[in-house]
Design a protein around this motif. Structure first.
Motif, mmCIF file in Angstrom:
data_model
loop_
_atom_site.group_PDB
_atom_site.id
_atom_site.type_symbol
_atom_site.label_atom_id
_atom_site.label_comp_id
_atom_site.label_asym_id
_atom_site.label_seq_id
_atom_site.Cartn_x
_atom_site.Cartn_y
_atom_site.Cartn_z
ATOM 1 N N MET A 202 23.113 96.262 -31.415
ATOM 2 C CA MET A 202 22.958 97.376 -30.497
ATOM 3 C C MET A 202 24.352 97.798 -30.036
ATOM 4 S SD MET A 202 19.651 97.358 -30.607
ATOM 5 C CE MET A 202 18.770 98.124 -29.251
ATOM 6 N N ARG B 18 25.759 98.156 -27.108
ATOM 7 C CA ARG B 18 26.395 97.300 -26.098
ATOM 8 C C ARG B 18 26.926 96.023 -26.729
ATOM 9 N NH1 ARG B 18 29.182 98.031 -21.913
ATOM 10 N NH2 ARG B 18 27.616 99.462 -21.066
ATOM 11 N N GLY C 20 24.789 102.812 -32.135
ATOM 12 C CA GLY C 20 23.788 103.510 -31.349
ATOM 13 C C GLY C 20 22.516 103.811 -32.105
ATOM 14 N N ASN D 202 20.528 101.818 -33.797
ATOM 15 C CA ASN D 202 19.468 100.856 -33.499
ATOM 16 C C ASN D 202 18.893 101.088 -32.102
ATOM 17 O OD1 ASN D 202 19.642 99.390 -35.975
ATOM 18 N ND2 ASN D 202 21.470 98.374 -35.229
ATOM 19 N N ASP D 203 19.734 101.527 -31.174
ATOM 20 C CA ASP D 203 19.261 101.819 -29.822
ATOM 21 C C ASP D 203 18.313 103.008 -29.816
ATOM 22 O OD1 ASP D 203 21.481 100.287 -27.816
ATOM 23 O OD2 ASP D 203 22.232 100.831 -29.794
ATOM 24 N N VAL E 79 14.610 102.478 -30.491
ATOM 25 C CA VAL E 79 13.825 101.764 -29.476
ATOM 26 C C VAL E 79 13.175 102.767 -28.527
ATOM 27 C CG1 VAL E 79 13.930 100.129 -27.562
ATOM 28 C CG2 VAL E 79 15.322 99.755 -29.606
ATOM 29 N N SER F 46 14.680 104.600 -24.962
ATOM 30 C CA SER F 46 16.133 104.587 -24.859
ATOM 31 C C SER F 46 16.632 105.928 -24.342
ATOM 32 C CB SER F 46 16.767 104.265 -26.212
ATOM 33 O OG SER F 46 16.366 105.194 -27.200
ATOM 34 N N LEU G 237 23.406 106.163 -23.435
ATOM 35 C CA LEU G 237 23.992 105.617 -24.659
ATOM 36 C C LEU G 237 25.331 106.301 -24.946
ATOM 37 C CD1 LEU G 237 23.122 103.525 -26.811
ATOM 38 C CD2 LEU G 237 22.223 105.431 -28.149
ATOM 39 N N GLN H 236 11.019 93.464 -33.630
ATOM 40 C CA GLN H 236 11.219 94.131 -32.356
ATOM 41 C C GLN H 236 10.357 93.495 -31.262
ATOM 42 O OE1 GLN H 236 13.445 96.751 -31.650
ATOM 43 N NE2 GLN H 236 14.199 96.125 -33.662
ATOM 44 N N SER I 133 16.654 90.061 -34.263
ATOM 45 C CA SER I 133 17.505 91.007 -34.972
ATOM 46 C C SER I 133 17.775 90.492 -36.372
ATOM 47 C CB SER I 133 18.834 91.181 -34.224
ATOM 48 O OG SER I 133 19.789 91.837 -35.033
#
Length: 265
Positions: free
Chosen positions: A56, A58, A81, A83-84, A87, A90, A95, A232, A237
């Motif tokens: 992710m 972060r 970003g 993968n974020d 979700v 999000s 982001l 998920q 991961s």
């Protein structure tokens, strides 16, 4: 083109190189292909690839940027970003704020920074449902690059990547040919001369019968979508327990790699 003697690539599976397999089973990808081009021009060129599948944004910021700040390469590429965005729930704006702080930190090291937009996923099942979020995020990325003097490789503006042949069977990662074209486009952005053109049209192909497409969708759901959903739900991961394939800046010849897959300079 200014001399680039060192490059650290950071990010997720896109930069790690999934699903561009070398004969020995390792992943090559656009970054390794581009690194070979740079090494061909400068035998002292050093390269590290810290990217890991499933990361992710972060995690990329917290785990990979401190290494860049320590070694201070001439060039750093960042893509994160994606993968974020997949979700549910999000926040694209939040982001983008995280990404901008990452670019600021990287620019403060004095290195050249190259960022990547997301590709247009309109032909990809599931991922195309977040196409609007990807487009908004891309708008942020273009503005961030402009504000902070970063170069940008606009994957959305590469229509050749919409073709299904640019993608692997999992429909989430690029095929070897997709990676090759992205390496060529990135070389172009850096001002590196190449003799091949990423814009070259795909050869004509006969339309796929409807029933065969539905069969392929079903097979893809079983092989790739359902395992992704299970990961998920479990908070897992693809990159759990793995380490970067090129964790230190070294000459390319000193590293184990799937060579012979470079774009042509």
């Amino acid at each position: 083109m200014p001399r680039l003697s060192s490059w650290v690539a950071i990010g997720d599976s896109f930069t790690e190189g999934l699903s561009d397999l070398a004969p020995d089973g390792t992943y090559v990808g656009w970054a390794d292909r581009l690194a070979q081009l740079l090494a061909d021009r400068d035998p002292d060129f050093q390269y590290a690839n810290l990217a890991l599948r499933g990361k992710m944004l972060r995690e990329i910021v917290d785990e990979q940027i401190p290494i860049v700040e320590q070694v201070r390469p001439d060039l750093v590429t960042i893509c994160g970003g994606g993968n974020d965005l997949i979700v549910p729930g999000s926040d694209v704006d939040e982001l983008a704020d995280v990404f901008e702080q990452a670019v600021i930190a990287l620019r403060q090291t004095g290195c050249e920074v190259v960022v990547f937009t997301g590709p247009d996923p309109r032909k990809q099942p599931v991922v195309r449902r977040v196409r609007g979020k990807v487009a908004i995020y891309n708008g942020h990325l273009r503005a961030i690059a402009d504000r902070h003097g970063a170069k940008i490789v606009d994957l959305w503006a590469m229509p050749v990547l919409v073709d299904i042949r640019a993608w692997s069977d999992d429909r989430l990662h690029f095929s070897p040919e997709g990676h090759r074209r992205i390496a060529l486009r990135t070389a172009e952005v850096l001002g590196l001369p190449v003799i091949e053109d990423w814009r070259e049209p795909w050869p004509p192909v006969a339309p796929t019968p409807w029933i065969r497409s539905r069969q392929a969708d079903l097979a893809w759901t079983r092989a790739h979508l359902l395992p992704w959903v299970r990961r998920q739900l479990r908070g897992k991961s693809m990159g759990d327990g793995l380490v970067p394939k090129r964790p230190e800046l070294q000459p390319l010849a000193d590293q184990s790699t799937g060579n012979g897959h470079a774009a042509t300079a």
